[in-house]
Design an enzyme around this catalytic site. Structure first.
Site, PDB file in Angstrom:
ATOM      1  N   LYS A  60       0.718  16.719  17.708  1.00  0.00           N
ATOM      2  CA  LYS A  60       0.528  15.735  18.892  1.00  0.00           C
ATOM      3  C   LYS A  60      -1.069  15.115  18.810  1.00  0.00           C
ATOM      4  O   LYS A  60      -1.417  14.186  19.441  1.00  0.00           O
ATOM      5  CB  LYS A  60       1.140  16.201  20.567  1.00  0.00           C
ATOM      6  CG  LYS A  60       0.124  17.322  20.859  1.00  0.00           C
ATOM      7  CD  LYS A  60       1.416  17.196  21.844  1.00  0.00           C
ATOM      8  CE  LYS A  60       0.742  18.420  23.659  1.00  0.00           C
ATOM      9  NZ  LYS A  60      -0.866  18.977  23.253  1.00  0.00           N
ATOM     10  N   THR A  61      -2.018  16.519  18.858  1.00  0.00           N
ATOM     11  CA  THR A  61      -3.374  16.380  18.698  1.00  0.00           C
ATOM     12  C   THR A  61      -3.715  15.524  18.248  1.00  0.00           C
ATOM     13  O   THR A  61      -3.888  14.281  18.046  1.00  0.00           O
ATOM     14  CB  THR A  61      -4.244  17.689  19.005  1.00  0.00           C
ATOM     15  OG1 THR A  61      -3.357  18.532  20.239  1.00  0.00           O
ATOM     16  CG2 THR A  61      -5.133  16.950  19.613  1.00  0.00           C
ATOM     17  N   ASP A 118      -2.796  12.866  27.954  1.00  0.00           N
ATOM     18  CA  ASP A 118      -1.434  14.261  27.056  1.00  0.00           C
ATOM     19  C   ASP A 118      -1.038  15.191  27.828  1.00  0.00           C
ATOM     20  O   ASP A 118      -1.409  14.401  29.052  1.00  0.00           O
ATOM     21  CB  ASP A 118      -3.325  15.037  25.932  1.00  0.00           C
ATOM     22  CG  ASP A 118      -2.339  15.841  25.327  1.00  0.00           C
ATOM     23  OD1 ASP A 118      -1.096  16.291  24.907  1.00  0.00           O
ATOM     24  OD2 ASP A 118      -3.015  16.572  24.910  1.00  0.00           O
ATOM     25  N   GLU A 119      -0.046  15.758  27.771  1.00  0.00           N
ATOM     26  CA  GLU A 119       0.752  16.706  28.600  1.00  0.00           C
ATOM     27  C   GLU A 119       0.944  15.558  29.589  1.00  0.00           C
ATOM     28  O   GLU A 119       0.895  16.557  30.860  1.00  0.00           O
ATOM     29  CB  GLU A 119       0.281  17.667  28.693  1.00  0.00           C
ATOM     30  CG  GLU A 119      -0.984  18.699  27.966  1.00  0.00           C
ATOM     31  CD  GLU A 119       0.836  19.998  26.845  1.00  0.00           C
ATOM     32  OE1 GLU A 119       1.642  18.985  27.134  1.00  0.00           O
ATOM     33  OE2 GLU A 119       0.099  20.874  26.482  1.00  0.00           O
ATOM     34  N   GLN A 166       8.376  21.057  27.703  1.00  0.00           N
ATOM     35  CA  GLN A 166       7.376  21.767  28.234  1.00  0.00           C
ATOM     36  C   GLN A 166       7.384  21.777  29.802  1.00  0.00           C
ATOM     37  O   GLN A 166       6.176  22.295  29.501  1.00  0.00           O
ATOM     38  CB  GLN A 166       6.500  22.080  27.337  1.00  0.00           C
ATOM     39  CG  GLN A 166       7.427  22.017  25.580  1.00  0.00           C
ATOM     40  CD  GLN A 166       5.512  22.331  25.129  1.00  0.00           C
ATOM     41  OE1 GLN A 166       5.084  23.569  25.233  1.00  0.00           O
ATOM     42  NE2 GLN A 166       6.057  22.063  23.624  1.00  0.00           N
ATOM     43  N   ARG A 194       6.101  29.798  20.239  1.00  0.00           N
ATOM     44  CA  ARG A 194       4.514  29.706  20.069  1.00  0.00           C
ATOM     45  C   ARG A 194       4.779  30.550  18.535  1.00  0.00           C
ATOM     46  O   ARG A 194       3.423  30.765  18.358  1.00  0.00           O
ATOM     47  CB  ARG A 194       4.457  30.923  20.917  1.00  0.00           C
ATOM     48  CG  ARG A 194       3.734  30.749  22.483  1.00  0.00           C
ATOM     49  CD  ARG A 194       3.815  28.908  22.348  1.00  0.00           C
ATOM     50  NE  ARG A 194       4.758  28.180  23.332  1.00  0.00           N
ATOM     51  CZ  ARG A 194       3.852  26.645  22.345  1.00  0.00           C
ATOM     52  NH1 ARG A 194       2.751  25.964  21.879  1.00  0.00           N
ATOM     53  NH2 ARG A 194       5.049  26.019  22.495  1.00  0.00           N
TER      54      ARG A 194
END
Length: 649
Positions: free
Chosen positions: A30-31, A225-226, A256, A593
């Site tokens: 996503k970044t 973002d987020e 998330q 993770r």
């Protein structure tokens, strides 16, 4: 640059105008999509300074800033824009709000150089406000007041609204009064606390037409973002800024959302298409991080949730190894197994920096640290080491001062912890002139403190070490201090309960010797910890951290420990119960993770607050397809029949 953009990533990058919702699964890049989208906007003729990108942490903002700088400076077509005055605004919500306030500080009734209260400043002001309102800080804990104020501020509720609408009982009314005094103290100091920074910025945009018009035209394209982590104030602020043009791109993952306890609302991302009916939705499901096996298990786990958008992660990576499942008699065997496996991997050449051990609650780190020290495996605890945590040090100071009242450092640390009206002036007078020189009212406060130490010393002589620690927590007021606070206070209380568990190792010793041994262990452990930290600066080490702290990170090998009912999923208390959906999202974050290897471990018994309890394995283990797991055969650590009892083969 890594892989070429996939079809969905390309669609998100190419979308320039209007509303865009990017539902980005874990490890979906996503970044990179945000960076490429900003570069694409600039290449299309949008001036860089007209672009806003907001995220939550300074770390994330720095990473995004650096990647955009590299992207812009590396492209000759974009390089003319690469000057300090013509760059996108990339920062946290707090950085954005400070920029808004400073631009219109006069309208906010603030000087240009107003003060910002940090956590310690806020706590001091809250304590002063409690006293000014005529309440006892021991009865109305300043931390609890701050926690309540913070939560309501995040929900866009003012002090007056709280008082008139939300205050339902005597405690709420007391908090409303303290809140008013707290606001007065900040106003007197021309200061804002962290929550106020967001609230004041929103008030400016909402209530001051000039401020609203300025910032709606300042940026033509907004990125968040987020987005699943936004609270009410952040949500309203972004909605107002983007209202002028409607060019808003938000990136997030419903699966998330793990911060509801600090005000994040999953509803903001769930209803994005209601807010922006013409929105384009792009779902990024291509995972570039994990093996197929790990992703299948993660998909299995999160599919049980109902508050989500359907999304199945896929990957071109290999199937990889099956997830390793291990159950143990107790937490000590679990910790030894984890340290032994990590040591084995490090001996085989794996960089310890690529291994992480994730746990639900901070208190779990103590037994793990002990095992890693015994195995000589380099490690780092992300967060404060167990015996260095303030509340643990406070308790140990009570024990040391009880055994040795002449320990000036320990007395100074705890004489007013929790607060009992012994300020710095009185403390200095006590040190320089002694108890006999004090006024009767001063002497009464000091005598009360030394009476507590004497009672602890007497109790320790005839009771076990763990019972003495439990007694100390009660008589000192430390338990009461953290019992009704926020999530941080809950964590502190869990750490104090873990100290009781540590002390049980010395319960066989008598006449206060157990307490002395506990104090020695803490001192020696701290020395070893300091050594490990110095070594870690050179060679890093296996990372030990909570799952919350691991969000956004990735590791080759991940151990998820303490997967037991009541611990993970975590049951906060009898009133709150357990939010299984958020706990499952937390497990999903933990599992994703892992890049290549994942271990899931649990203990059939675990000591918490000095009491050993029997545990059922977590439902999250039982929900994974058995074909994706393998029971690790470790007869050294546990009777295999215990595992087979609960694991479906």
């Amino acid at each position: 640059m890594g892989h070429a953009l996939n079809r969905e990533q390309t669609a998100a990058v190419a979308h320039h105008d209007g509303a865009l919702l990017i539902l980005a699964g874990a490890g979906a890049g996503k970044t990179r999509v945000i960076v490429e989208r900003i570069a694409s906007l600039i290449a299309s003729g949008i001036a860089p300074e007209k672009i806003l990108a907001v995220t939550f942490t300074n770390k994330a903002a720095r990473e995004m800033h650096e990647r955009i700088e590299v992207r812009l400076s590396g492209d000759l077509a974009l390089s003319p824009y690469d000057t300090p005055r013509t760059r996108p605004f990339i920062g946290t919500f707090h950085a954005l709000c400070l920029h808004i306030i400073k631009t219109f500080h006069t309208a906010a009734g603030l000087p240009k150089r107003f003060s910002i209260y940090d956590r310690a400043d806020s706590l001091r002001a809250a304590r002063e406000a409690v006293k000014a309102a005529g309440f006892d800080p021991k009865q109305l804990e300043p931390r609890r007041v701050l926690s309540v104020m913070s939560r309501y501020k995040g929900d866009d509720v003012t002090q007056l609204q709280f008082k008139d609408t939300f205050a339902k009982n005597y405690i709420d009314e007391a908090i409303a009064e303290v809140w008013e005094r707290y606001n007065a103290l900040l106003a007197k100091d021309k200061a804002l606390d962290f929550d106020d920074i967001l609230c004041v910025a929103l008030k400016l945009i909402r209530d001051v037409p000039a401020a609203r018009a300025h910032f709606q035209s300042a940026w033509s394209h907004v990125h968040v973002d987020e987005y699943q982590d936004t609270n009410r104030v952040q949500y309203e602020l972004i909605k107002l800024i983007a209202a002028g043009h409607g060019n808003i791109a938000v990136v997030g993952d419903i699966d998330q959302n793990i911060y509801s306890w600090r005000g994040a609302s999953i509803q903001h991302i769930m209803r994005f298409e209601e807010d922006y009916p013409s929105a384009t939705v792009v779902v990024l499901t291509q995972n570039y991080r994990s093996t197929k096996t790990i992703l299948r298990a993660a998909n299995d786990a999160i599919a049980k949730n109902t508050a989500r958008r359907e999304k199945v992660l896929v990957t071109d990576n290999e199937d990889g190894e099956r997830i390793k499942l291990a159950g143990f008699v107790d937490e000590a065997e679990e910790a030894r197994f984890v340290a032994d496996e990590a040591a084995r991997r490090v001996r085989a050449g794996q960089d310890p920096n690529t291994i992480a051990v994730l746990y639900r609650a901070n208190f779990q780190s103590r037994i793990l640290e002990e095992a890693f020290l015994q195995h000589g495996v380099p490690y780092q605890v992300l967060g404060t080491r167990f015996f260095e945590r303030a509340e643990v040090k406070d308790t140990l100071s009570y024990l040391r001062a009880a055994l040795n009242p002449d320990s000036a450092a320990d007395v100074a640390r705890i004489i007013n912890t929790p607060t009992r009206g012994i300020g710095k002036t009185l403390e200095a007078k006590l040190v320089t002139q002694g108890r006999d020189a004090l006024k009767p009212s001063e002497r009464a406060k000091v005598d009360l403190f030394y009476g507590i130490l004497e009672r602890i010393r007497t109790y320790a002589e005839t009771n076990s070490a763990s019972a003495t620690v439990r007694y100390t927590l009660d008589i000192s007021g430390l338990t009461a201090k953290f019992e009704h606070g926020d999530s941080e206070d809950e964590e502190r209380l869990e750490n104090l309960k873990e100290l009781v568990t540590v002390a049980t190792k010395y319960d066989h010793l008598t006449n206060g010797e157990g307490v002395e041994r506990l104090i020695e262990e803490a001192a020696l452990q701290s020395d070893q910890d300091e050594l490990s930290v110095r070594e870690a600066a050179k060679r890093h080490g296996v990372k030990l951290m909570t799952v919350h702290a691991a969000k956004g990170l990735e590791f080759h090998t991940v151990f998820i420990v303490g997967l037991e009912a009541g611990l993970f999923p975590h049951e906060r208390d009898a009133d709150d119960g357990v939010d299984t959906e958020e706990e499952r999202r937390l497990f999903y974050v933990a599992l994703t993770r892992a890049e290549r290897i994942a271990y899931l471990t649990y203990a059939l018994t675990r000591r918490i607050f000095g009491t050993r309890a029997s545990n059922m394995p977590s439902e999250f283990i039982l929900e994974i397809d058995p074909a994706l797991t393998e029971v690790v055969q470790q007869s050294t650590y546990a009777d295999q029949s215990n595992i087979d009892t609960y694991v479906i083969d």
